[in-house]
Design a protein around this motif. Structure first.
Motif, PDB file in Angstrom:
ATOM      1  N   THR A   8       5.140  -1.608   5.549  1.00 17.27           N
ATOM      2  CA  THR A   8       4.475  -2.717   4.873  1.00 17.27           C
ATOM      3  C   THR A   8       3.008  -2.373   4.677  1.00 17.27           C
ATOM      4  O   THR A   8       2.371  -1.862   5.605  1.00 17.27           O
ATOM      5  CB  THR A   8       4.582  -4.008   5.717  1.00 17.27           C
ATOM      6  OG1 THR A   8       5.961  -4.275   5.961  1.00 17.27           O
ATOM      7  CG2 THR A   8       3.953  -5.196   5.005  1.00 17.27           C
ATOM      8  N   VAL A   9       2.468  -2.665   3.491  1.00 21.38           N
ATOM      9  CA  VAL A   9       1.039  -2.465   3.240  1.00 21.38           C
ATOM     10  C   VAL A   9       0.287  -3.519   4.046  1.00 21.38           C
ATOM     11  O   VAL A   9       0.498  -4.722   3.866  1.00 21.38           O
ATOM     12  CB  VAL A   9       0.716  -2.593   1.738  1.00 21.38           C
ATOM     13  CG1 VAL A   9      -0.791  -2.478   1.495  1.00 21.38           C
ATOM     14  CG2 VAL A   9       1.484  -1.553   0.926  1.00 21.38           C
ATOM     15  N   LYS A  10      -0.581  -3.073   4.958  1.00 20.54           N
ATOM     16  CA  LYS A  10      -1.329  -3.987   5.821  1.00 20.54           C
ATOM     17  C   LYS A  10      -2.731  -4.265   5.324  1.00 20.54           C
ATOM     18  O   LYS A  10      -3.285  -5.321   5.599  1.00 20.54           O
ATOM     19  CB  LYS A  10      -1.408  -3.435   7.256  1.00 20.54           C
ATOM     20  CG  LYS A  10      -0.085  -3.477   7.961  1.00 20.54           C
ATOM     21  CD  LYS A  10       0.384  -4.906   8.076  1.00 20.54           C
ATOM     22  CE  LYS A  10       1.568  -5.049   8.975  1.00 20.54           C
ATOM     23  NZ  LYS A  10       2.008  -6.438   9.079  1.00 20.54           N
ATOM     24  N   TRP A  11      -3.339  -3.317   4.635  1.00 13.92           N
ATOM     25  CA  TRP A  11      -4.672  -3.521   4.094  1.00 13.92           C
ATOM     26  C   TRP A  11      -4.893  -2.577   2.915  1.00 13.92           C
ATOM     27  O   TRP A  11      -4.231  -1.550   2.802  1.00 13.92           O
ATOM     28  CB  TRP A  11      -5.768  -3.319   5.144  1.00 13.92           C
ATOM     29  CG  TRP A  11      -5.776  -1.989   5.830  1.00 13.92           C
ATOM     30  CD1 TRP A  11      -5.186  -1.697   7.030  1.00 13.92           C
ATOM     31  CD2 TRP A  11      -6.366  -0.774   5.366  1.00 13.92           C
ATOM     32  NE1 TRP A  11      -5.385  -0.370   7.340  1.00 13.92           N
ATOM     33  CE2 TRP A  11      -6.112   0.217   6.334  1.00 13.92           C
ATOM     34  CE3 TRP A  11      -7.095  -0.418   4.244  1.00 13.92           C
ATOM     35  CZ2 TRP A  11      -6.552   1.536   6.206  1.00 13.92           C
ATOM     36  CZ3 TRP A  11      -7.531   0.900   4.114  1.00 13.92           C
ATOM     37  CH2 TRP A  11      -7.259   1.842   5.091  1.00 13.92           C
ATOM     38  N   CYS A  12      -5.797  -2.966   2.050  1.00 13.48           N
ATOM     39  CA  CYS A  12      -6.189  -2.157   0.899  1.00 13.48           C
ATOM     40  C   CYS A  12      -7.699  -2.266   0.752  1.00 13.48           C
ATOM     41  O   CYS A  12      -8.242  -3.370   0.719  1.00 13.48           O
ATOM     42  CB  CYS A  12      -5.560  -2.683  -0.387  1.00 13.48           C
ATOM     43  SG  CYS A  12      -3.775  -2.739  -0.385  1.00 13.48           S
ATOM     44  N   VAL A  13      -8.382  -1.126   0.695  1.00  9.68           N
ATOM     45  CA  VAL A  13      -9.826  -1.081   0.487  1.00  9.68           C
ATOM     46  C   VAL A  13     -10.087   0.019  -0.527  1.00  9.68           C
ATOM     47  O   VAL A  13      -9.877   1.192  -0.218  1.00  9.68           O
ATOM     48  CB  VAL A  13     -10.597  -0.796   1.795  1.00  9.68           C
ATOM     49  CG1 VAL A  13     -12.087  -0.692   1.519  1.00  9.68           C
ATOM     50  CG2 VAL A  13     -10.316  -1.865   2.842  1.00  9.68           C
ATOM     51  N   GLY A  14     -10.518  -0.341  -1.713  1.00 10.20           N
ATOM     52  CA  GLY A  14     -10.750   0.654  -2.748  1.00 10.20           C
ATOM     53  C   GLY A  14      -9.479   1.420  -3.031  1.00 10.20           C
ATOM     54  O   GLY A  14      -8.457   0.829  -3.369  1.00 10.20           O
TER      55      GLY A  14
END
Length: 126
Positions: free
Chosen positions: A88-94
């Motif tokens: 699961t994608v937990k965070w996205c930064v740039g």
């Protein structure tokens, strides 16, 4: 909801500070720096090329070469030497994202992945 979008297909420079925003206290296991070309697949996105820059038995930090993912997206990741692994994608930064695996790698499997990718350049995932 965070969104990850990369328009340039060139490999971006990795800003590891972005991957540390959650801090080690939120992780279940320490991360090991690796460099591995992988293929990430989401239900709506199809297959996207990416590069892992850190890995633990329970997740990874990666940089996408293109595509859009949202926090909470269900994905599978193909790492050389391992079956498609769900997460699961937990965070996205740039251009960076953090993936939590649905189940951790067994220690022997994790050690084998690290041995393949720790000291070697990029290896293409099939």
């Amino acid at each position: 909801m965070s969104q990850l979008s990369v328009l340039d297909t060139a490999t971006p420079a990795i800003d590891r500070r972005a991957s540390e925003r959650d801090g080690p206290s939120r992780r279940g296991a320490p991360r090991v720096e690796v460099e591995a070309a992988v293929r990430l697949r989401g239900a709506a996105q199809g297959a996207i090329d990416a590069r892992i820059f850190n890995l633990s038995a329970g997740g990874c930090g990666l940089v996408l070469k293109s595509g859009i993912f949202n926090t909470g997206d269900l994905v599978t990741i193909k790492i050389e030497g391992v079956e498609h692994w769900p997460g699961t994608v937990k965070w996205c930064v740039g251009q960076e994202a953090g993936i939590a695996f649905d189940r951790p790698f067994y220690p022997a499997v994790f050690d084998a992945i690290v041995a393949i990718h720790k000291d070697h350049g990029p290896d293409a995932a099939q």
